[in-house]
Every structure is written in structure tokens, then in C-alpha cells.
Design a protein around this motif. Structure first.
Motif, PDB file in Angstrom:
ATOM      1  N   GLY A 536       0.824  -1.184   0.000  1.00 54.38           N
ATOM      2  CA  GLY A 536       0.000   0.000   0.000  1.00 54.38           C
ATOM      3  C   GLY A 536       0.866   1.244   0.000  1.00 54.38           C
ATOM      4  O   GLY A 536       2.101   1.174  -0.044  1.00 54.38           O
ATOM      5  N   GLY A 537       0.245   2.399   0.043  1.00 55.83           N
ATOM      6  CA  GLY A 537       0.994   3.649   0.009  1.00 55.83           C
ATOM      7  C   GLY A 537       1.808   3.744  -1.264  1.00 55.83           C
ATOM      8  O   GLY A 537       1.310   3.526  -2.369  1.00 55.83           O
ATOM      9  N   VAL A 538       3.101   4.047  -1.126  1.00 55.12           N
ATOM     10  CA  VAL A 538       3.981   4.207  -2.294  1.00 55.12           C
ATOM     11  C   VAL A 538       4.964   3.038  -2.393  1.00 55.12           C
ATOM     12  O   VAL A 538       6.034   3.174  -2.982  1.00 55.12           O
ATOM     13  CB  VAL A 538       4.759   5.539  -2.205  1.00 55.12           C
ATOM     14  N   THR A 539       4.597   1.876  -1.841  1.00 51.03           N
ATOM     15  CA  THR A 539       5.544   0.757  -1.782  1.00 51.03           C
ATOM     16  C   THR A 539       5.592  -0.079  -3.054  1.00 51.03           C
ATOM     17  O   THR A 539       6.468  -0.924  -3.190  1.00 51.03           O
ATOM     18  CB  THR A 539       5.203  -0.181  -0.615  1.00 51.03           C
ATOM     19  N   SER A 540       4.697   0.118  -3.976  1.00 57.46           N
ATOM     20  CA  SER A 540       4.687  -0.718  -5.178  1.00 57.46           C
ATOM     21  C   SER A 540       5.617  -0.161  -6.247  1.00 57.46           C
ATOM     22  O   SER A 540       5.998   1.009  -6.215  1.00 57.46           O
ATOM     23  CB  SER A 540       3.271  -0.827  -5.746  1.00 57.46           C
ATOM     24  N   GLU A 541       5.978  -1.018  -7.211  1.00 55.94           N
ATOM     25  CA  GLU A 541       6.806  -0.626  -8.346  1.00 55.94           C
ATOM     26  C   GLU A 541       6.061  -1.003  -9.628  1.00 55.94           C
ATOM     27  O   GLU A 541       6.128  -2.143 -10.075  1.00 55.94           O
ATOM     28  CB  GLU A 541       8.159  -1.318  -8.294  1.00 55.94           C
ATOM     29  N   PRO A 542       5.335  -0.059 -10.226  1.00 60.58           N
ATOM     30  CA  PRO A 542       4.533  -0.361 -11.409  1.00 60.58           C
ATOM     31  C   PRO A 542       5.338  -0.974 -12.549  1.00 60.58           C
ATOM     32  O   PRO A 542       4.867  -1.894 -13.220  1.00 60.58           O
ATOM     33  CB  PRO A 542       3.954   1.004 -11.807  1.00 60.58           C
ATOM     34  N   VAL A 543       6.560  -0.494 -12.786  1.00 61.35           N
ATOM     35  CA  VAL A 543       7.365  -1.026 -13.887  1.00 61.35           C
ATOM     36  C   VAL A 543       7.706  -2.484 -13.640  1.00 61.35           C
ATOM     37  O   VAL A 543       7.633  -3.323 -14.543  1.00 61.35           O
ATOM     38  CB  VAL A 543       8.654  -0.198 -14.065  1.00 61.35           C
ATOM     39  N   SER A 544       8.053  -2.812 -12.400  1.00 62.25           N
ATOM     40  CA  SER A 544       8.379  -4.197 -12.065  1.00 62.25           C
ATOM     41  C   SER A 544       7.171  -5.100 -12.237  1.00 62.25           C
ATOM     42  O   SER A 544       7.267  -6.199 -12.798  1.00 62.25           O
ATOM     43  CB  SER A 544       8.897  -4.280 -10.626  1.00 62.25           C
ATOM     44  N   ASP A 545       6.002  -4.650 -11.776  1.00 58.16           N
ATOM     45  CA  ASP A 545       4.783  -5.464 -11.911  1.00 58.16           C
ATOM     46  C   ASP A 545       4.385  -5.640 -13.372  1.00 58.16           C
ATOM     47  O   ASP A 545       4.043  -6.747 -13.810  1.00 58.16           O
ATOM     48  CB  ASP A 545       3.638  -4.815 -11.136  1.00 58.16           C
ATOM     49  N   ALA A 546       4.435  -4.550 -14.131  1.00 59.76           N
ATOM     50  CA  ALA A 546       4.102  -4.641 -15.556  1.00 59.76           C
ATOM     51  C   ALA A 546       5.099  -5.531 -16.288  1.00 59.76           C
ATOM     52  O   ALA A 546       4.731  -6.299 -17.185  1.00 59.76           O
ATOM     53  CB  ALA A 546       4.069  -3.244 -16.182  1.00 59.76           C
ATOM     54  N   SER A 547       6.364  -5.433 -15.910  1.00 58.21           N
ATOM     55  CA  SER A 547       7.399  -6.265 -16.534  1.00 58.21           C
ATOM     56  C   SER A 547       7.132  -7.742 -16.294  1.00 58.21           C
ATOM     57  O   SER A 547       7.274  -8.567 -17.192  1.00 58.21           O
ATOM     58  CB  SER A 547       8.779  -5.887 -15.991  1.00 58.21           C
ATOM     59  N   THR A 548       6.737  -8.077 -15.068  1.00 62.75           N
ATOM     60  CA  THR A 548       6.432  -9.478 -14.754  1.00 62.75           C
ATOM     61  C   THR A 548       5.247  -9.969 -15.578  1.00 62.75           C
ATOM     62  O   THR A 548       5.252 -11.106 -16.076  1.00 62.75           O
ATOM     63  CB  THR A 548       6.136  -9.627 -13.253  1.00 62.75           C
ATOM     64  N   VAL A 586      -5.515  -1.361 -11.482  1.00 60.84           N
ATOM     65  CA  VAL A 586      -4.211  -2.003 -11.662  1.00 60.84           C
ATOM     66  C   VAL A 586      -3.978  -2.373 -13.126  1.00 60.84           C
ATOM     67  O   VAL A 586      -2.859  -2.263 -13.635  1.00 60.84           O
ATOM     68  CB  VAL A 586      -4.086  -3.247 -10.757  1.00 60.84           C
ATOM     69  N   ILE A 587      -5.019  -2.788 -13.826  1.00 55.49           N
ATOM     70  CA  ILE A 587      -4.872  -3.105 -15.250  1.00 55.49           C
ATOM     71  C   ILE A 587      -4.459  -1.860 -16.024  1.00 55.49           C
ATOM     72  O   ILE A 587      -3.556  -1.905 -16.873  1.00 55.49           O
ATOM     73  CB  ILE A 587      -6.189  -3.693 -15.817  1.00 55.49           C
ATOM     74  N   ARG A 588      -5.110  -0.726 -15.744  1.00 57.16           N
ATOM     75  CA  ARG A 588      -4.724   0.516 -16.425  1.00 57.16           C
ATOM     76  C   ARG A 588      -3.284   0.885 -16.106  1.00 57.16           C
ATOM     77  O   ARG A 588      -2.526   1.316 -16.974  1.00 57.16           O
ATOM     78  CB  ARG A 588      -5.669   1.650 -16.012  1.00 57.16           C
ATOM     79  N   ARG A 589      -2.899   0.721 -14.840  1.00 53.95           N
ATOM     80  CA  ARG A 589      -1.524   1.035 -14.437  1.00 53.95           C
ATOM     81  C   ARG A 589      -0.515   0.142 -15.142  1.00 53.95           C
ATOM     82  O   ARG A 589       0.511   0.607 -15.647  1.00 53.95           O
ATOM     83  CB  ARG A 589      -1.393   0.875 -12.916  1.00 53.95           C
ATOM     84  N   ASN A 590      -0.807  -1.157 -15.208  1.00 51.82           N
ATOM     85  CA  ASN A 590       0.152  -2.110 -15.773  1.00 51.82           C
ATOM     86  C   ASN A 590       0.188  -2.115 -17.294  1.00 51.82           C
ATOM     87  O   ASN A 590       1.095  -2.694 -17.894  1.00 51.82           O
ATOM     88  CB  ASN A 590      -0.159  -3.529 -15.276  1.00 51.82           C
ATOM     89  N   THR A 591      -0.800  -1.498 -17.928  1.00 46.89           N
ATOM     90  CA  THR A 591      -0.818  -1.439 -19.392  1.00 46.89           C
ATOM     91  C   THR A 591      -0.599  -0.023 -19.912  1.00 46.89           C
ATOM     92  O   THR A 591      -0.749   0.231 -21.102  1.00 46.89           O
ATOM     93  CB  THR A 591      -2.164  -1.983 -19.941  1.00 46.89           C
ATOM     94  N   ASP A 592      -0.239   0.878 -19.011  1.00 51.36           N
ATOM     95  CA  ASP A 592       0.056   2.257 -19.416  1.00 51.36           C
ATOM     96  C   ASP A 592       1.214   2.275 -20.409  1.00 51.36           C
ATOM     97  O   ASP A 592       2.207   1.566 -20.245  1.00 51.36           O
ATOM     98  CB  ASP A 592       0.411   3.086 -18.173  1.00 51.36           C
ATOM     99  N   THR A 593       1.097   3.080 -21.434  1.00 57.83           N
ATOM    100  CA  THR A 593       2.101   3.116 -22.502  1.00 57.83           C
ATOM    101  C   THR A 593       3.490   3.446 -21.975  1.00 57.83           C
ATOM    102  O   THR A 593       4.480   2.798 -22.335  1.00 57.83           O
ATOM    103  CB  THR A 593       1.703   4.147 -23.571  1.00 57.83           C
ATOM    104  N   ASN A 594       3.576   4.450 -21.116  1.00 59.22           N
ATOM    105  CA  ASN A 594       4.880   4.845 -20.585  1.00 59.22           C
ATOM    106  C   ASN A 594       5.473   3.765 -19.682  1.00 59.22           C
ATOM    107  O   ASN A 594       6.691   3.543 -19.684  1.00 59.22           O
ATOM    108  CB  ASN A 594       4.763   6.160 -19.816  1.00 59.22           C
TER     109      ASN A 594
END
Length: 606
Positions: A536-548, A586-594
Motif C-alpha cells: 500500500g501507500g507508495v511501496t509498489s513498483e509499477p514497472v516491475s509489476d508490468a514487466s512481470t 491495476v490493469i490501467r496502471r500495468n498497461t500504461d504506454t509509458n
């Protein structure tokens, strides 16, 4: 390169720099998924095959290249070698049982030996090493046995000034919470003691003489022609404040760092010794900070980059006094030092990393991604809201986001994530998608990826079994050989009636996403739940999750895919009236173009 603050209040610092040039004895093949990392490695082995066989000599010099891989990839590597070559002598070592059956001569005469990266955690392996090395005869009663490798993992150590032992883990594997707690210090000492005992046993066993017919000699005894480490990123340190990893990846990192001797600066004293070179393979973009690049350079050829000494200090098991002195009293690095570190890290990556893409190979193969929305019931909505543990009831809602959970305030997001993964609506969607696919092609095989860390894999398995579809699932108790056999069902055509009667669905955890080749038999994939790793908070890493997630998709969407289309289904559970919930966010976050643009190692070098 070192920096010393000048006396007085001027703020000036004295920076000293010394350098040397050395040859690189290895490198990193950081190609995109499906670009041929395995084939390149096999080609390297073939190119030096005759020389390797000529250099073979008793008692320790084997002609084999040692390929160290995640447990589930042992059989796949053997199959790939046999597919692209003829006449290579390949030996697979799955666990301690295989070691006990294998003679010294068999290892010496092999061309390739494939073993799991976590083999030292195989039941009985360190006992064999202890017995064969003679460690049991030590005059020091505390050194008569290699202890069990500590299993807990926590956050990265704070920098320290001095230490007694330097263990091979980048995390504090020794409990969570404050670094100066007595319990944490005790657990730090246990890990350091393991590393010390393990390296001492390795040193002793290399002083022993064995016959060619002797069996049960550990891998650390031999001198290898070269070493290839698949999924090398799993061995490197991580910067996450709170590490939340499933058993598979945590086990790989914990054991691999010990096996590869990542903190041993003298390459000749590491557990695995090579004559020619060492190569790491990765398709995952986790070389994005200096600590990881420094470790990688040290591991791949013992090349030292600016900042190395400082980095190793972070790995020491320091006293509470050391923690205080380093963290509160020592000056921070200046901009000039940081600039030099980043510059040298980038220089190393340009020289030692090979990056190839797969655009041409994927021409003619279309990836069709489809969100599969399904609404939860009113009863499920209530369970969804009740699971938002720690949040005041007045702010609980369907639109709640991970950022609304504050770990420092006692909020527990894990219950929320587990409940979201176990919603009956999600299971209903999974069954509907599988039935739809099988209605069009009853012989096809379907891959389902779920987050095992929050029990999503078990939930997916239960839903499929309740619907009568069944599935193949990798149990924690499965041996390495059993894991490889189960996965092989989905890598080869059905040739027997038994094959045809097996479940059509393979459920994998996201932590199994790296390395598997499933494109020959599978062209449908279902992401059971979108991946979010964090507290929760700011502990996640969107790039790492999307990469996985992209790695998971890459198991079927890769060169060699025989179908013109690969279908990827993302299950999205919504509110009773179609409201967006956690899945949609989370789907929008993990599929964001950037975000997706940052998930590949195979971009153009700058």
C-alpha cells in the motif's frame, strides 16, 4: 573513488580517484523475450567444445559448461540443447539425490551440466558437502556442520562501517522491523554464519582427493569450463523497501547468491569456479540502479565499478553502533561521486551487455489482448468492503486504491488483495473463458497466470476443479523433476491417450513467468488477477509489476509461435453496477504506454 569532507564549514570535499583496466571475462545477454538467449548460450558452448574437451583432466577439471537455471527450467534447457545440437553429453542434476547417483567421471566427461539455482536448498545437499569436505572433523565445535540457510527475508541492510562476516544476501533475511532490534541482529548473525560455514566447506572439499568412481561429490568441487546463469536478475539485490515475494523467487535469490558467491571478491574462492567465462541471461529490466549493476559486474567476471566498497558495506552484518555511526554521522555522497558511479555503470552496460530485439521474428503474429469484465454480487461487494482492513468504514469503497492503505498506520492490504483474488465472480470468469476457448478448439492448452503470493493460484485451481475442468498445478512439495515433468505436458504435442486425457489448463504463479517456452502448444493465456506487489501507500513498483506480466505473456507470445494470433485475457472484476474496482485500476496502471516502454531491456542503447 573516495570522498572525504574537508574540515570547517566551507562544505568542500576532497575526492580521490584511482583506476585500472582489465579484461571482461563474461557478459550479460539481455535480449528481449524470445530473442534467442538460450540459443546464443548453446552456440558459445559449441564454439569452444573441442578446447573444453581437451582441457578436461582428473581430478577437478571438467569439460562441462555449468548452466544454472530456475528449478522449472532444467528439463527445458536439456530439450533445447538436444533440439539444436547432436552429440553433446548433457547431464541434469535436479537435487541431492542426483548428486548421490553421479560419479566424478560422469561429471568430468560431460559437455553440459544443468542444475537448479537453488540446489543448495535441496534436502541433504549441504549435509553431503559437510561430510565430503571433512567439516565434521573441525576442532571448532561450532563449525562441524553447515547450518540451515535462513529462510526469512526482509528489507535491505542499512550501510555499516565494519562487520565480522559478509554474507551473500542483499537483504536482511533475518526478520523485519527495526534494524537495531536484538532479534534482527541475532538473525543477521545466523545468516553470516551460514555463509562463513558454507565457504569454509567449499575450501576444504577442494583439498580432498576422490576417485573417478566416487559418487556424491558436490558441484562446488569441480572447475567448470564456463558458467551460464539463466534469469540472472533473480540473483541481484533489490531496492524495494518491503520485499513481498512468493516462495519460488525468494528461494532463487536466497540460495543463488550463496551458490554464486556474489560477495566473494576473489573469484577463485567462489563456490562455482570457471576457466573461461561466466554469462548471465535476462530479459527483465532490473538493471536500473547502480547497486544492481555493481553486483552484476562483480558477478560476471569480478569487474569492479566505482562505488563497490560502499556497496559491500551495505551487505555487512553490522552492530547497532555501526548502524548509528554510518547512517547518522557519515556524510552523504556528493553529486560528483554519484555522477561518476552512474557514468561507469552505464559504460559497463554498453560494453558487457548484449541487447537484441524480436520485432522481425514476431512479424505475422498478432497479440490480441482482451479485458473480460464481470460484475460481483452484492454479497461479494460486502466481502470486498469488509476486507479493507484497517481503513475506517466511512472511507471504504469499491473505488479504494492501494495508495489509500498506509502500512505505517497499521493498514493491512494483504487481506484485501487475498479477498479480491478469491471472489467467486473471478472464478466464474475464469471458467467461462476456458469453456469459450475449448469450445472453439478442444485440444488446445491454456496457460493461467496468478499471483501465488496472495493465494490467487490456489483460488484459480479450486475454481477450475469445482467446474470439472481440472488443471495442472505446481505444488510446493513437488520435486524439481516433478515440476519439470508437469510443465513439459504443455510444451510438447499430445502423443498418447494419457496425454489427451490430461487437464487442458496449466496454472502458474507469476513468479514462474521467466524463461518457460510454451509457444509451441499454447496460444491462449489468462491473467487471473492483475499483478500488484506492495504494502500500500507508495511501496509498489509499477514497472516491475508490468514487466512481470509481460514476461508471463512472453511465454506464448514469442518467436516460434505457430499460430497467427495469441490471445491474452485479463479478468476484471467490477462492482455490482459495473463500477471500476481494484482490478480496473491495476490493469490501467500495468498497461500504461509509458510504463510498458520501461519494461524492456532491449531498447536502443543511448
Amino acid at each position: 573513488m573516495s570522498e572525504h569532507e574537508m574540515p570547517g564549514s566551507t562544505g568542500f570535499s576532497l575526492i580521490a580517484k584511482a583506476s585500472r583496466t582489465r579484461s571482461i571475462t563474461g557478459g550479460v545477454i539481455a535480449d528481449a523475450i524470445g530473442a534467442g538467449k538460450t540459443v546464443i548460450s548453446i552456440a558459445l558452448i559449441l564454439q569452444g567444445l573441442e578446447e573444453a574437451r581437451a582441457s578436461r583432466s582428473f581430478p577437478r577439471r571438467t569439460s562441462a559448461s555449468l548452466v544454472v537455471v530456475p528449478s522449472s527450467l532444467v528439463a527445458q534447457w536439456k530439450n533445447e540443447i538436444e533440439k539444436f545440437t547432436t552429440g553433446l553429453n548433457v547431464l541434469c542434476i535436479h537435487d541431492a539425490t542426483d548428486i548421490q547417483k553421479t560419479t566424478v567421471q560422469r561429471i568430468l566427461e560431460a559437455d553440459v551440466v544443468v542444475c537448479p539455482v537453488d540446489i543448495i536448498e535441496s534436502r541433504g545437499y549441504t549435509d553431503i558437502l559437510t561430510a565430503k569436505s571433512g567439516l565434521t572433523k573441525s576442532k571448532d565445535d561450532a563449525m562441524k556442520k553447515i547450518p540451515e540457510l535462513p529462510k526469512a527475508m526482509g528489507q535491505q541492510e542499512k550501510p555499516g562501517i565494519s562487520g565480522v562476516w559478509v554474507p551473500a544476501t542483499s537483504q536482511d533475511p533475518y526478520g523485519r522491523g527495526a534494524q537495531n532490534e536484538m532479534k534482527s541482529q541475532k538473525l543477521r548473525d545466523l545468516s553470516a554464519y551460514f555463509t562463513h560455514s558454507y565457504l569454509e566447506a567449499v575450501k576444504l572439499i577442494r583439498q580432498k582427493d576422490f576417485k573417478k568412481t566416487d559418487k556424491g561429490i558436490p558441484l562446488e568441487y569441480f572447475e567448470w569450463e564456463r558458467i551460464v546463469v539463466d534469469e540472472i536478475h533473480e540473483c541481484l539485490c533489490t531496492e524495494k523497501d518491503n520485499l513481498q515475494l512468493d516462495w519460488f523467487k525468494e528461494k532463487n535469490r536466497r540460495a543463488s547468491r550463496e551458490l554464486l558467491g556474489i560477495t566473494q571478491k576473489d573469484v577463485t574462492q567462489r563456490p562455482l569456479v570457471y576457466r573461461k567465462s561466466i554469462f548471465g541471461l535476462t530479459g527483465t529490466p532490473l538493471l536500473d540502479n547502480s547497486s544492481r549493476v555493481i553486483e552484476l559486474a562483480n558477478l560476471i567476471g569480478c569487474t569492479y565499478i566505482i562505488g563497490l566498497a560502499s556497496h559491500w558495506r551495505k551487505l555487512e552484518r553490522e552492530s547497532r553502533r555501526d548502524i548509528f555511526l554510518q547512517h547518522f554521522l557519515e556524510p552523504k555522497q556528493s553529486r560528483e561521486i554519484r555522477k561518476a558511479i552512474y557514468s561507469k555503470c552505464q559504460e559497463y552496460l554498453k560494453v558487457a551487455c548484449c541487447r537484441n530485439t524480436t520485432e522481425k521474428e514476431l512479424e505475422g503474429i498478432e497479440k490480441v489482448e482482451e479485458n473480460y469484465p464481470i460484475s460481483m454480487s452484492e454479497e461479494e461487494k460486502q466481502m470486498y468492503l469488509d476486507s479493507q482492513h484497517g481503513l475506517e468504514r466511512r472511507i471504504r469503497s469499491l473505488s479504494i486504491r492501494p495508495e489509500n492503505f498506509d502500512p505505517s498506520a497499521g493498514h493491512d492490504i494483504s487481506k484485501f488483495l487475498r479477498q479480491n483474488a478469491d471472489l467467486p465472480a473471478r472464478g466464474k470468469a475464469l471458467v467461462e473463458i476456458c469453456q469459450k476457448i475449448l469450445a472453439q478448439d478442444e485440444t488446445t492448452k491454456i496457460i493461467v497466470f496468478a499471483d501465488g503470493r496472495i493465494g490467487a493460484g490456489i483460488a484459480a485451481r479450486s475454481f477450475l476443479e469445482e467446474a470439472g475442468l481440472g488443471c495442472t498445478y505446481l505444488d510446493l512439495e513437488d520435486s524439481v523433476a516433478t515440476q519439470n515433468e508437469k510443465i513439459s505436458y504443455y510444451q510438447r504435442p499430445d502423443s498418447t491417450q494419457e496425454d489427451r486425457e490430461r487437464p487442458r489448463v496449466l496454472v502458474l504463479h507469476f513468479d514462474h513467468a521467466a524463461g518457460l517456452n510454451l509457444q509451441k502448444e499454447c496460444y491462449n493465456m489468462i491473467l487471473f488477477n492483475p499483478l500488484y506487489v506492495g504494502d500500500g501507500g507508495v511501496t509498489s513498483e509499477p514497472v516491475s509489476d508490468a514487466s512481470t506480466e509481460q514476461q508471463a505473456i512472453g511465454r506464448v507470445f514469442r518467436p516460434g509461435q505457430l499460430r497467427p494470433q495469441v490471445h491474452v485475457y485479463r479478468i476484471e472484476v467490477r462492482g455490482p453496477n459495473g463500477e471500476e474496482c481494484l482490478d480496473g485500476y491495476v490493469i490501467r496502471r500495468n498497461t500504461d504506454t509509458n510504463t510498458l516502454a520501461a519494461t524492456t531491456n532491449a531498447g536502443e542503447a543511448e
